[in-house]
Design a protein around this motif. Structure first.
Motif, PDB file in Angstrom:
ATOM      1  N   MET A  27       0.816  -1.204   0.000  1.00 16.45           N
ATOM      2  CA  MET A  27       0.000   0.000   0.000  1.00 16.45           C
ATOM      3  C   MET A  27       0.857   1.265   0.000  1.00 16.45           C
ATOM      4  O   MET A  27       0.710   2.116  -0.864  1.00 16.45           O
ATOM      5  N   CYS A  28       1.770   1.371   0.965  1.00 16.26           N
ATOM      6  CA  CYS A  28       2.556   2.607   1.096  1.00 16.26           C
ATOM      7  C   CYS A  28       3.982   2.461   0.572  1.00 16.26           C
ATOM      8  O   CYS A  28       4.730   3.438   0.517  1.00 16.26           O
ATOM      9  N   LYS A  29       4.397   1.252   0.201  1.00 13.92           N
ATOM     10  CA  LYS A  29       5.721   0.937  -0.349  1.00 13.92           C
ATOM     11  C   LYS A  29       6.852   1.090   0.668  1.00 13.92           C
ATOM     12  O   LYS A  29       8.020   1.052   0.290  1.00 13.92           O
ATOM     13  N   ALA A  30       6.540   1.228   1.938  1.00 16.58           N
ATOM     14  CA  ALA A  30       7.585   1.314   2.950  1.00 16.58           C
ATOM     15  C   ALA A  30       8.253  -0.044   3.128  1.00 16.58           C
ATOM     16  O   ALA A  30       7.582  -1.079   3.112  1.00 16.58           O
ATOM     17  N   ASP A  88      20.395   3.568   2.821  1.00 17.44           N
ATOM     18  CA  ASP A  88      19.293   3.027   3.609  1.00 17.44           C
ATOM     19  C   ASP A  88      19.117   1.522   3.429  1.00 17.44           C
ATOM     20  O   ASP A  88      18.299   0.916   4.105  1.00 17.44           O
ATOM     21  N   GLY A  89      19.857   0.932   2.511  1.00 16.29           N
ATOM     22  CA  GLY A  89      19.735  -0.491   2.278  1.00 16.29           C
ATOM     23  C   GLY A  89      18.683  -0.822   1.245  1.00 16.29           C
ATOM     24  O   GLY A  89      17.831  -0.008   0.899  1.00 16.29           O
ATOM     25  N   CYS A  90      18.729  -2.041   0.738  1.00 16.36           N
ATOM     26  CA  CYS A  90      17.802  -2.514  -0.300  1.00 16.36           C
ATOM     27  C   CYS A  90      16.381  -2.567   0.271  1.00 16.36           C
ATOM     28  O   CYS A  90      16.193  -3.015   1.402  1.00 16.36           O
ATOM     29  N   PRO A  91      15.371  -2.085  -0.487  1.00 18.09           N
ATOM     30  CA  PRO A  91      15.398  -1.652  -1.883  1.00 18.09           C
ATOM     31  C   PRO A  91      15.409  -0.135  -2.054  1.00 18.09           C
ATOM     32  O   PRO A  91      14.840   0.372  -3.030  1.00 18.09           O
ATOM     33  N   SER A  92      16.043   0.595  -1.162  1.00 22.63           N
ATOM     34  CA  SER A  92      15.952   2.055  -1.171  1.00 22.63           C
ATOM     35  C   SER A  92      17.105   2.761  -1.856  1.00 22.63           C
ATOM     36  O   SER A  92      17.074   3.985  -1.962  1.00 22.63           O
ATOM     37  N   ASP A  93      18.128   2.025  -2.314  1.00 17.69           N
ATOM     38  CA  ASP A  93      19.336   2.662  -2.845  1.00 17.69           C
ATOM     39  C   ASP A  93      19.615   2.344  -4.312  1.00 17.69           C
ATOM     40  O   ASP A  93      20.734   2.502  -4.776  1.00 17.69           O
ATOM     41  N   CYS A  94      18.615   1.918  -5.067  1.00 19.24           N
ATOM     42  CA  CYS A  94      18.841   1.525  -6.457  1.00 19.24           C
ATOM     43  C   CYS A  94      19.267   2.740  -7.275  1.00 19.24           C
ATOM     44  O   CYS A  94      18.754   3.831  -7.065  1.00 19.24           O
ATOM     45  N   GLY A  95      20.134   2.547  -8.257  1.00 22.19           N
ATOM     46  CA  GLY A  95      20.992   1.512  -8.451  1.00 22.19           C
ATOM     47  C   GLY A  95      21.862   1.680  -9.705  1.00 22.19           C
ATOM     48  O   GLY A  95      21.707   2.624 -10.427  1.00 22.19           O
ATOM     49  N   LEU A  96      22.748   0.779  -9.932  1.00 22.20           N
ATOM     50  CA  LEU A  96      23.073  -0.261  -8.989  1.00 22.20           C
ATOM     51  C   LEU A  96      23.937   0.282  -7.865  1.00 22.20           C
ATOM     52  O   LEU A  96      24.836   1.083  -8.086  1.00 22.20           O
ATOM     53  N   VAL A 502       5.840   7.934  -3.142  1.00 21.42           N
ATOM     54  CA  VAL A 502       5.566   6.524  -2.878  1.00 21.42           C
ATOM     55  C   VAL A 502       6.847   5.720  -2.943  1.00 21.42           C
ATOM     56  O   VAL A 502       6.829   4.514  -2.819  1.00 21.42           O
ATOM     57  N   ALA A 503       7.973   6.406  -3.126  1.00 21.26           N
ATOM     58  CA  ALA A 503       9.260   5.724  -3.185  1.00 21.26           C
ATOM     59  C   ALA A 503       9.754   5.439  -1.773  1.00 21.26           C
ATOM     60  O   ALA A 503       9.192   5.912  -0.799  1.00 21.26           O
ATOM     61  N   PRO A 504      10.827   4.664  -1.637  1.00 23.56           N
ATOM     62  CA  PRO A 504      11.290   4.283  -0.309  1.00 23.56           C
ATOM     63  C   PRO A 504      11.773   5.441   0.541  1.00 23.56           C
ATOM     64  O   PRO A 504      11.999   5.276   1.724  1.00 23.56           O
TER      65      PRO A 504
END
Length: 529
Positions: A27-30, A88-96, A502-504
């Motif tokens: 829902m919120c993509k967190a 912040d770690g995966c999936p917030s740092d894409c990329g690569l 809506v992104a991380p």
């Protein structure tokens, strides 16, 4: 006299806990914690968001195969360049980012968001949004250069959209790719322009004749029933698809049929699609993709979705004379539960075909098992099979043909020795002739289940080798791009139309890059056929 209460008995759980991982709230993509569990021989992902509650989704329809697939997890390859930093770690740092475990076997460039269809299941939500865009010539160059900087000699770039054939510069974009050390171009299309514009198809055919290069058509092809077309694409395209394929055959283009498969709709058509593809002169491969429930999609039950083993089982049931359990193997370069492939050798005429999967002639498991058989004799077979069982493998490319030939010749030199048949002749295939006529005899079948916001598993995402190339020069894993919020961020940045975050994270994209940002924003270009 009072009786003592009966002793309380502990109860067994109805599921087996497999692993702890990370995912996102659909829902919120967190980012949220998640766990993988086995229940009734199926694999489920469960997660809980503090705000939106608990979610569960089916991720793999065969628990035994899920567990055993770990043997096919090949060590990753480090790309030549990373584009972002770890924060912040995966999936917030894409990329690569430097924590990603694999290079890009396949790079995707979405040239536009416009489309000449309005498909009810479009994961890209193309065709009608107010925040649409088309990339410019300069942006395409920057994206291709970012891909080459990361890969050196890149194998495959796919032009997609939207509908890429309506972009007025699409032929120029293919030229830009072929001018760089990129071996193969895939054009992902619904086929409408291919059916109507023979001059355009002829231009694609010319580019397929460039020495050392190839152009492959990745054609939407969901089935033959009118209901299938209306519910998946919103329009009956059967006549147009046939015309597009015939035009491609006339121009000497190689085609992959790509079927979006939805439970209860077109799952009964898989065997017919394979047979049709084998019989059509332009088609050299078929890709089945369970519908990705991202972007725009019909209502669905995440606990009752199709997964890779379900699709393979349906193929086996619908063409039992051709396929059986064990003919498909996981792809080792990505996470092995993401994609499975087989190759078949084909002989005979339509209606009287002999179809033999290569895994019947060669024990593929001996060469692609990276746990039990970590060291194999240097016969060249492992290297050939690694290229064939790869996200970069497409029929019609020089690399795939060379590796198929190496495998077939090894079989031929061994007298067709097979763990399944004893000899090549016993399976009805003339191996010496098949080696000489490989372009006509070999056919590829791919089953690919992309993750959506309900099924996203960071463990799989970190091994992804299919990357979206963004106009700012990042390479973002395909499933993260479509599920986590990166697509929406790129669309907002390119169009100038703001969206809710809506992104991380809420940081501007440019603040997270180690490369140059987008540069000037562009308006939507006028797109023509």
């Amino acid at each position: 006299m009072n009786q003592a209460p009966a002793p309380r008995r502990k109860q067994e759980r109805d599921e087996v806990f497999v692993e702890f991982t990370k995912s996102i709230c659909p829902m919120c993509k967190a980012p949220v914690d998640a766990q993988v569990n086995i229940r009734e021989d199926k694999v489920y992902l469960r997660k809980r968001c503090r705000e939106h509650g608990e979610f569960e989704a089916l991720v793999y329809g065969d628990a035994e195969e899920y567990v055993s697939s770990a043997r096919f997890n090949k060590p990753g390859t480090v790309p030549l360049a990373f584009q972002t930093e770890v924060r912040d770690g995966c999936p917030s740092d894409c990329g690569l980012c430097p924590e990603h475990k694999q290079h890009a076997c396949l790079g995707i460039i979405e040239v536009n968001t416009g489309c000449n269809l309005d498909c009810p299941i479009c994961f890209a939500d193309s065709g009608h949004q107010p925040d649409g865009y088309s990339i410019t010539h300069e942006q395409c160059e920057r994206m291709l250069d970012a891909f080459v900087a990361s890969e050196g000699e890149a194998e495959v770039v796919m032009f997609s959209g939207g509908e890429p054939t309506i972009h007025k510069h699409i032929l120029d974009f293919i030229d830009l790719a072929q001018a760089r050390p990129i071996e193969n171009v895939n054009l992902n299309t619904n086929g409408i322009r291919l059916a109507a514009d023979t001059n355009f198809v002829a231009e694609l055919g010319k580019r397929n004749q460039v020495p050392g290069k190839s152009v492959n058509i990745y054609l939407q092809f969901d089935g033959f029933d009118e209901r299938t077309h209306l519910e998946i694409r919103g329009r009956d395209l059967r006549t147009l698809k046939q015309r597009a394929l015939d035009n491609c055959a006339e121009a000497g283009l190689t085609v992959t049929l790509v079927a979006a498969v939805e439970r209860g709709l077109n799952e009964h058509e898989l065997g017919t699609i394979i047979e049709y593809g084998i019989d059509h002169p332009a088609v050299r491969s078929v890709a089945f993709q369970p519908v990705t429930h991202s972007g725009r999609h019909v209502p669905f039950d995440p606990l009752n979705r199709l997964t890779n083993p379900d699709v393979i089982r349906l193929i086996n049931e619908q063409r039992p004379g051709w396929f059986q359990k064990g003919d498909f193997f996981p792809v080792p370069c990505c996470f092995p539960t993401c994609r499975s492939i087989t190759y078949v050798l084909v002989d005979g005429e339509p209606g009287n075909r002999t179809v033999v999967p290569i895994p019947r002639l060669l024990n593929v498991e001996d060469h692609l098992d990276y746990v039990t058989n970590r060291v194999m004799p240097d016969t060249g077979i492992r290297e050939a099979l690694e290229k064939l069982w790869s996200a970069s493998a497409f029929m019609g490319t020089q690399t795939t043909e060379e590796k198929l030939r190496a495998t077939a010749e090894a079989l031929d030199c061994a007298g067709g020795t097979s763990h399944a048949f004893g000899s090549g002749g016993a399976c009805g295939i003339d191996l010496p002739r098949a080696v000489k006529e490989l372009n006509e005899k070999a056919f590829m079948i791919v089953v690919q289940d992309f993750q959506d916001p309900y099924t996203l598993n960071v463990k799989q995402l970190m091994k992804c080798c299919v990357e979206e190339i963004t106009p700012d020069g990042r390479l973002i894993p395909f499933c993260a791009y479509n599920s986590v919020g990166y697509r929406e961020q790129v669309r907002a940045e390119m169009s100038g139309v703001p969206i809710a975050s809506v992104a991380p994270n809420a940081l501007p994209l440019a603040d997270r890059l180690t490369t140059t940002p987008y540069g000037s924003k562009t308006a939507v270009e006028e797109e023509t056929r």
